[in-house]
Design an enzyme around this catalytic site. Sequence first.
Site, PDB file in Angstrom:
ATOM      1  N   GLU A   1      -5.959   6.864  -0.887  1.00  0.00           N
ATOM      2  CA  GLU A   1      -5.945   5.671  -0.051  1.00  0.00           C
ATOM      3  C   GLU A   1      -6.618   4.494  -0.753  1.00  0.00           C
ATOM      4  OE1 GLU A   1      -4.421   5.194   2.874  1.00  0.00           O
ATOM      5  OE2 GLU A   1      -3.594   7.195   2.671  1.00  0.00           O
TER       6      GLU A   1
ATOM      7  N   HIS B   1       0.834  -1.204   0.000  1.00  0.00           N
ATOM      8  CA  HIS B   1       0.000   0.000   0.000  1.00  0.00           C
ATOM      9  C   HIS B   1       0.875   1.263   0.000  1.00  0.00           C
ATOM     10  CE1 HIS B   1      -3.381   2.607   1.479  1.00  0.00           C
ATOM     11  NE2 HIS B   1      -2.378   3.230   2.087  1.00  0.00           N
ATOM     12  N   GLU B   2       1.912   1.277   0.828  1.00  0.00           N
ATOM     13  CA  GLU B   2       2.762   2.469   0.923  1.00  0.00           C
ATOM     14  C   GLU B   2       3.602   2.661  -0.336  1.00  0.00           C
ATOM     15  OE1 GLU B   2       2.308   4.620   3.197  1.00  0.00           O
ATOM     16  OE2 GLU B   2       0.933   3.359   4.338  1.00  0.00           O
TER      17      GLU B   2
ATOM     18  N   HIS C   1       1.571   4.311  -2.991  1.00  0.00           N
ATOM     19  CA  HIS C   1       1.485   5.776  -2.887  1.00  0.00           C
ATOM     20  C   HIS C   1       2.622   6.437  -3.678  1.00  0.00           C
ATOM     21  CE1 HIS C   1      -1.839   6.489  -0.221  1.00  0.00           C
ATOM     22  NE2 HIS C   1      -1.331   5.805   0.784  1.00  0.00           N
TER      23      HIS C   1
END
Length: 267
Positions: free
Chosen positions: A193, A132-133, A136
Site C-alpha cells: 500500500e 494507486h490501483e 499495484h
Amino acid sequence: MRLRWLLRLLGLLSLALLAGCEKTPTGRSQLALVPESLMAQMGKDTFGQLLRRQPVSRDAAVNRQVQCVAREVAAAAEAIYPGADLPESWEVVVFEDPSPNAFALPGGRIGVHTGLLRVAENPAQLAAVIGHEVAHVLADHGNERLTQQLGIKAGLLLVGLLGEGDLGQQQLMQALGLGARLGISLPFSRAHEEEADLMGVAIMARAGFDPQQSVALWRNMAAAGGGQPPEFLSTHPAHGSRIEALQQAMEEVVSTYRDVSPADCPG
C-alpha cells in the site's frame, strides 16, 4: 525417508526463491513466482465474475469522467515506467456499488465503484485512487502476495509433517498460522500500500492532476471511514501515516506536475 523427502522439497523451494527474486519499479526486492499469464487469466476471470453479478453504471457523465481519468493515468504510468510489463489496453468499468472503492487487476482491468465518486470530489482525487490501483499492477503486488500466501502454506505443511504425532501439533500449527499472518502477510500488505501510494502520486502528477489532491482524498477517506483498527493489525496504513508519507513526497511530484500540461477530464 520422510526427512529425505523434506530436504528435497526444501531444496526445490530454495531454487524457486532464488529464481524468483526481482525488483519492483521503485527498486524494492520482491518474490513473485506465479507466471504472469496465470495472473492475467485470474484477473480476467475475476473481472468476468464481477460483471456477471454486479450492476454496471449507465450514467454517461460518470463513465466519461472515469474513462478519461483512467486513460490519462495509464498513459502516464507507461511514460514513467517504460520497462514495466503493462497491459496493451485497459478495460474500465464503473460498478454500481456504494462502497468508496476501486481496483485494478492483472491483465488490464480497472473497476471503480460509484460510491468512490462521493468521496473523490474531483478528477484529481479520482486520479489519486486510480493511480494507486494501477501502481499495484505495475509493481506486481498481486503476484507477490499470492506467492507469499503459497509460501506460508508450504511452511505450515512442513511443520505439520515434521511434528506429526506430537501432542501439541494442532496448537503449534494454530500459533504459527497466527504468527505468519501478523509477521508476514500484514506487514507486506502495508508495504504494498505504501509503495502504491508513492508510485500513484507520481503517476497522477505526470498525468497532469494536482498531486496535492491525493492528501485531500485521504482526508476525505478518513472522514468517511470512521475508526480504523490499530495500524499493526491492519493491511492498510493508518490514514495519518499515509498522509504524512505523501506530504514528504510532495515537493518532487509537485515539480513534475508544474512541468506537464494539466489533464482535461470532466469533473
